[in-house]
Design an enzyme around this catalytic site. Structure first.
Site, mmCIF file in Angstrom:
data_model
loop_
_atom_site.group_PDB
_atom_site.id
_atom_site.type_symbol
_atom_site.label_atom_id
_atom_site.label_comp_id
_atom_site.label_asym_id
_atom_site.label_seq_id
_atom_site.Cartn_x
_atom_site.Cartn_y
_atom_site.Cartn_z
ATOM 1 N N GLU A 72 46.301 42.599 52.304
ATOM 2 C CA GLU A 72 44.979 42.209 51.802
ATOM 3 C C GLU A 72 44.662 40.734 52.044
ATOM 4 O O GLU A 72 43.791 40.164 51.393
ATOM 5 C CB GLU A 72 44.872 42.509 50.297
ATOM 6 C CG GLU A 72 45.131 43.956 49.908
ATOM 7 C CD GLU A 72 44.061 44.946 50.383
ATOM 8 O OE1 GLU A 72 43.282 44.615 51.287
ATOM 9 O OE2 GLU A 72 44.045 46.052 49.837
ATOM 10 N N HIS A 91 45.370 40.340 42.713
ATOM 11 C CA HIS A 91 44.955 41.744 42.844
ATOM 12 C C HIS A 91 46.065 42.620 42.276
ATOM 13 O O HIS A 91 47.240 42.412 42.595
ATOM 14 C CB HIS A 91 44.709 42.078 44.318
ATOM 15 C CG HIS A 91 44.653 43.548 44.594
ATOM 16 N ND1 HIS A 91 43.808 44.400 43.907
ATOM 17 C CD2 HIS A 91 45.342 44.337 45.454
ATOM 18 C CE1 HIS A 91 43.988 45.635 44.352
ATOM 19 N NE2 HIS A 91 44.916 45.625 45.282
ATOM 20 N N HIS A 93 46.969 46.785 40.247
ATOM 21 C CA HIS A 93 46.554 48.175 40.038
ATOM 22 C C HIS A 93 46.810 48.566 38.577
ATOM 23 O O HIS A 93 47.604 49.468 38.306
ATOM 24 C CB HIS A 93 47.346 49.121 40.956
ATOM 25 C CG HIS A 93 47.136 48.921 42.423
ATOM 26 N ND1 HIS A 93 47.752 49.706 43.375
ATOM 27 C CD2 HIS A 93 46.375 48.036 43.115
ATOM 28 C CE1 HIS A 93 47.380 49.314 44.599
ATOM 29 N NE2 HIS A 93 46.555 48.281 44.462
ATOM 30 N N TYR A 112 31.435 41.419 23.879
ATOM 31 C CA TYR A 112 31.001 40.090 24.348
ATOM 32 C C TYR A 112 31.989 39.453 25.320
ATOM 33 O O TYR A 112 31.629 38.628 26.166
ATOM 34 C CB TYR A 112 30.724 39.159 23.151
ATOM 35 C CG TYR A 112 31.946 38.523 22.551
ATOM 36 C CD1 TYR A 112 32.683 39.164 21.562
ATOM 37 C CD2 TYR A 112 32.376 37.270 22.978
ATOM 38 C CE1 TYR A 112 33.814 38.576 21.020
ATOM 39 C CE2 TYR A 112 33.499 36.678 22.439
ATOM 40 C CZ TYR A 112 34.224 37.336 21.466
ATOM 41 O OH TYR A 112 35.349 36.762 20.934
ATOM 42 N N HIS A 154 40.884 52.058 43.653
ATOM 43 C CA HIS A 154 41.911 51.105 44.081
ATOM 44 C C HIS A 154 42.475 50.273 42.911
ATOM 45 O O HIS A 154 43.599 50.485 42.520
ATOM 46 C CB HIS A 154 41.316 50.217 45.184
ATOM 47 C CG HIS A 154 42.308 49.384 45.914
ATOM 48 N ND1 HIS A 154 42.127 48.953 47.205
ATOM 49 C CD2 HIS A 154 43.500 48.861 45.521
ATOM 50 C CE1 HIS A 154 43.162 48.236 47.593
ATOM 51 N NE2 HIS A 154 44.008 48.159 46.577
ATOM 52 N N TYR A 207 34.358 25.858 26.615
ATOM 53 C CA TYR A 207 34.992 26.303 25.379
ATOM 54 C C TYR A 207 36.504 26.281 25.452
ATOM 55 O O TYR A 207 37.193 25.965 24.494
ATOM 56 C CB TYR A 207 34.503 27.729 25.074
ATOM 57 C CG TYR A 207 35.105 28.423 23.905
ATOM 58 C CD1 TYR A 207 34.865 27.980 22.604
ATOM 59 C CD2 TYR A 207 35.902 29.544 24.079
ATOM 60 C CE1 TYR A 207 35.401 28.652 21.518
ATOM 61 C CE2 TYR A 207 36.445 30.222 22.989
ATOM 62 C CZ TYR A 207 36.199 29.772 21.725
ATOM 63 O OH TYR A 207 36.730 30.429 20.653
HETATM 64 P P1 13P Z 1 50.600 44.570 50.029
HETATM 65 O O1 13P Z 1 52.018 44.919 49.647
HETATM 66 O O2 13P Z 1 50.409 44.597 51.525
HETATM 67 O O3 13P Z 1 50.172 43.283 49.397
HETATM 68 O O4 13P Z 1 49.649 45.729 49.527
HETATM 69 C C1 13P Z 1 49.595 46.132 48.184
HETATM 70 C C2 13P Z 1 48.233 46.549 47.783
HETATM 71 O O5 13P Z 1 47.987 46.666 46.604
HETATM 72 C C3 13P Z 1 47.193 46.804 48.808
HETATM 73 O O6 13P Z 1 45.931 46.840 48.222
#
Ligand code: 13P
Length: 210
Positions: A72, A91, A93, A112, A154, A207
């Site tokens: 990514e 990023h 999951h 809020y 995702h 804040y």
């Molecule tokens: P990578 O291991 O390549 O960072 O991929 C993990 C992932 O969540 C792809 O969206």
């Protein structure tokens, strides 16, 4: 300096999994560095990472390092190009944010604290295949005026001023997603009006600063 930054990146990735926000080799984290960024490598267990496994991706997209950059890397780099306020990108999951993302549901102003991401909602970027420029373009658009967005089918994406703040924001958004899913399961949530969210956003300004 680079070595301690690389270690902080690894520690944040390990903590992201330890606190239940992510699992296995899913997700990726980066920090703005020189003309580009330092980013976690593709498909490697965070707990076994060494500083030299972290990849330096230059501003032109070329990379230096012994490992491949996260798949990514495009959206991480595009976020730094488009958002001067972004110094760290995370990023993950996480279960509840991802559940909403699989329903293509944004998080509305049901609480809020949604304003913590910068606006009156947390958008859900449409689906595109992982690692593509199409996905990068979609998430950059979904992050306009925001510090977080869901990614359809995702996961979750956050940008912040540093790694600790990015992790804290991701934890907060995941908690909001969990609560919102409870509301959806029980019926519906009452949504705060735009004027109230604008008031909350103004109150948040400065804040949390020392
Ligand atoms: P990578 O291991 O390549 O960072 O991929 C993990 C992932 O969540 C792809 O969206």
């Amino acid at each position: 300096m680079t070595d301690s930054t690389r270690k902080t990146l690894i520690d944040t990735a390990i903590e992201m999994n330890r606190c239940g926000l992510n699992q296995g080799t899913a997700g990726n984290i980066s920090i703005r560095f020189e003309d580009g960024m330092l980013i976690t490598p593709a498909a490697m267990e965070y707990s076994g990472l060494e500083p030299d496994d972290i990849v330096f991706v230059h501003g032109d997209g070329n990379s230096t390092g012994r490992c491949r950059p996260s798949s990514e890397w495009r959206f991480h780099l595009d976020i730094y190009r488009n958002r001067p306020d972004a110094r760290a990108v995370l990023h993950a999951h996480p279960a509840h944010s991802t559940a909403l993302a699989c329903m293509h549901e944004p998080i509305p102003a049901f609480h809020y604290m949604v304003a913590i991401a910068g606006g009156r909602n947390i958008r859900c970027a449409p689906y595109a295949t992982f690692g593509t420029q199409e996905l990068s373009d979609l998430v950059v658009a979904a992050l306009s005026g925001r510090k977080a967005c869901l990614m359809a089918n995702h996961g979750l994406l956050c940008l912040e001023k540093d790694l600790g703040a990015a992790l804290a924001l991701a934890i907060e958004v995941e908690q909001l997603a969990k609560t919102y899913l409870h509301c959806l399961g029980m019926g519906r949530a009452v949504i705060l009006e735009d004027a109230e969210m604008a008031r909350v956003i103004r109150k948040f300004e400065g804040y949390r600063e020392p």
